[in-house]
Design an enzyme around this catalytic site. Structure first.
Site, PDB file in Angstrom:
ATOM      1  CB  SER A   1     -18.181   2.845 -12.715  1.00 49.54           C
ATOM      2  OG  SER A   1     -19.288   2.789 -11.846  1.00 49.54           O
TER       3      SER A   1
ATOM      4  CG  PHE B   1     -16.560   8.603 -22.614  1.00 47.96           C
ATOM      5  CD1 PHE B   1     -16.724   8.874 -21.266  1.00 47.96           C
ATOM      6  CD2 PHE B   1     -15.910   9.550 -23.390  1.00 47.96           C
ATOM      7  CE1 PHE B   1     -16.253  10.057 -20.706  1.00 47.96           C
ATOM      8  CE2 PHE B   1     -15.435  10.735 -22.850  1.00 47.96           C
ATOM      9  CZ  PHE B   1     -15.606  10.985 -21.505  1.00 47.96           C
TER      10      PHE B   1
ATOM     11  CB  ILE C   1     -19.995  11.195 -19.692  1.00 46.22           C
ATOM     12  CG1 ILE C   1     -21.003  10.770 -18.625  1.00 46.22           C
ATOM     13  CG2 ILE C   1     -18.797  11.881 -19.031  1.00 46.22           C
ATOM     14  CD1 ILE C   1     -20.544   9.620 -17.764  1.00 46.22           C
TER      15      ILE C   1
ATOM     16  CG  LEU D   1     -24.584   6.681 -34.237  1.00 45.68           C
ATOM     17  CD1 LEU D   1     -25.169   7.040 -35.603  1.00 45.68           C
ATOM     18  CD2 LEU D   1     -24.450   7.934 -33.369  1.00 45.68           C
TER      19      LEU D   1
ATOM     20  CE1 TYR E   1     -20.944   0.130 -16.536  1.00 48.62           C
ATOM     21  CE2 TYR E   1     -21.569   0.324 -14.228  1.00 48.62           C
ATOM     22  CZ  TYR E   1     -20.995   0.861 -15.364  1.00 48.62           C
ATOM     23  OH  TYR E   1     -20.461   2.115 -15.337  1.00 48.62           O
TER      24      TYR E   1
ATOM     25  CE  LYS F   1     -17.408   1.201 -17.163  1.00 46.96           C
ATOM     26  NZ  LYS F   1     -16.839   1.813 -18.372  1.00 46.96           N
TER      27      LYS F   1
ATOM     28  CG  ASN G   1     -24.710   7.809  -9.109  1.00 42.93           C
ATOM     29  OD1 ASN G   1     -23.828   7.476  -8.331  1.00 42.93           O
ATOM     30  ND2 ASN G   1     -25.668   6.987  -9.487  1.00 42.93           N
TER      31      ASN G   1
ATOM     32  CG  ASN H   1     -28.597   6.133 -15.590  1.00 42.82           C
ATOM     33  OD1 ASN H   1     -28.356   5.007 -15.183  1.00 42.82           O
ATOM     34  ND2 ASN H   1     -27.843   6.745 -16.475  1.00 42.82           N
TER      35      ASN H   1
ATOM     36  N   GLY I   1     -22.278  10.030 -26.646  1.00 40.23           N
ATOM     37  CA  GLY I   1     -23.049   9.655 -25.462  1.00 40.23           C
ATOM     38  C   GLY I   1     -23.160  10.817 -24.485  1.00 40.23           C
TER      39      GLY I   1
ATOM     40  NE  ARG J   1     -32.191  -0.880 -10.278  1.00 38.61           N
ATOM     41  CZ  ARG J   1     -32.093   0.316 -10.818  1.00 38.61           C
ATOM     42  NH1 ARG J   1     -32.793   0.629 -11.893  1.00 38.61           N
ATOM     43  NH2 ARG J   1     -31.311   1.231 -10.277  1.00 38.61           N
TER      44      ARG J   1
ATOM     45  CE  LYS K   1     -25.013   5.616 -20.026  1.00 40.86           C
ATOM     46  NZ  LYS K   1     -26.273   5.657 -19.312  1.00 40.86           N
TER      47      LYS K   1
END
Length: 337
Positions: free
Chosen positions: A125, A81, A12, A33, A150, A154, A179, A199, A10, A295, A85
């Site tokens: 996050s 990770f 990060i 994947l 989401y 976390k 971010n 994003n 991914g 949003r 997200k």
């Protein structure tokens, strides 16, 4: 030392794998994947010049996780990770997020608790803070009610890790990102969203390239200087380096508690319009955008107090917003050739 990086192909994760290999770690990547491409593995190897072990694995399959740890019993640390997200998607499909983000975490910890010693870095996050009452946000800020499923995954994930560490040999560091943006300076790896980006920055770069007709700016009536939402944008390479430092802290037994928490950001808030104008400056392009309604799940403002990471970890973000945006634009141009 062998390190497992889940979600290692991914955005990060791939940058962190590069930094780990640069520091001499042996890395095993696990990824299903679902939100990336196998081509990222080539990019990692082109940067480091090292072969990287990879297994396609869905961490929601408990028996597969058990089998993996049986075969890789010599893993010294895990950087986790692998998770869904996107805030908006989590509001629309909460059960997907609870299954993917919670089950996978539990199955990994169940294997780690059987080890005499286990080191665990969790990809958390700033969403755990919800809409924080004061800025910048410190690690001691109260955990507000999550604004999205989401964010809730976390919060729950952090609680699961903390409860597990109390009664097992697991030592953990929770890294609360703000971010992440940008791409590796080599342009071998970068953000690779599948479908419509969730994003801001990849949507900006895709719009700049002409893939999208215009950018939607969600709300211009926030109580901020220009009315648009404010976030702390950190270059992904800076973020990746923090993971290596945090891991080394655990491996060297420098941690002062079973579970430690660090904010990772720049300490500076930038509004959506500021990010747009920065892109226009580094790219020389005028970006078409329109203001639309807010949003669901979005908060007004979030930027980090990074004093703890700066002093305790000895880590500090180095790149400017301009540098991060320039690298993101360079990456976008490369992948569209």
């Amino acid at each position: 030392m062998k390190i497992l990086v889940t979600g290692g192909l991914g955005f990060i994760g791939s940058h962190t794998v590069v930094e780990l290999q640069n520091e001499g770690f042996e890395v095993v990547i696990v990824d299903n994947l679902s939100n990336t491409s196998l081509s990222v593995l080539d990019g990692i190897q082109n940067i480091t010049g090292k072969i990287t072990a990879f297994e396609k694995l869905d961490l929601r399959e408990k028996d597969k996780v058990q089998d993996f740890f049986k075969r890789h019993h010599d893993i010294s640390g895990v950087i986790h990770f692998a998770a869904s997200k996107a805030v908006g998607e989590s509001v629309e499909n909460p059960l997907l997020y609870y299954e993917n983000n919670i089950n996978a975490l539990v199955y990994i910890l169940q294997e780690l608790q059987q080890k005499p010693e286990a080191n665990f870095i969790f990809s958390s996050s700033c969403t755990v803070y919800g809409q924080a009452e004061t800025m910048p946000i410190t690690e001691n800020a109260s955990i507000q009610t999550a604004m999205s499923p989401y964010g809730n995954t976390k919060q729950i994930g952090e609680e699961i890790i903390t409860d597990t560490a109390k009664v097992t040999n697991v030592n953990a560091i929770l890294l609360r990102y703000f971010n992440p943006i940008g791409a590796h300076p080599s342009t071998e790896i970068g953000e690779l969203p599948i479908g419509v980006p969730q994003n801001l920055v990849p949507f900006i770069t895709q719009t700049g390239f002409g893939l999208r007709k215009e950018l939607a700016v969600y709300g211009d009536d926030y109580p901020t200087p220009d009315g648009t939402a404010v976030r702390d944008y950190i270059h992904v390479v800076d973020l990746a380096k923090a993971h290596v430092i945090a891991l080394q802290r655990l491996l060297n037994k420098k941690n002062t508690a079973k579970v430690e928490t660090f904010n990772l950001g720049t300490g500076t808030g930038s509004s959506v319009l500021e990010v747009i104008h920065t892109f226009e400056k580094v790219s020389g392009k005028k970006l078409p955008y329109k203001i639309v309604g807010r949003r669901e799940g979005d908060i007004t403002s979030a930027y980090a107090n990074t004093d703890k990471a700066n002093t305790v970890l000895g880590w500090k973000a180095q790149s400017t917003l301009e540098e991060a945006m320039a690298s993101a634009w360079k990456w976008e141009q490369k992948i569209r050739k």
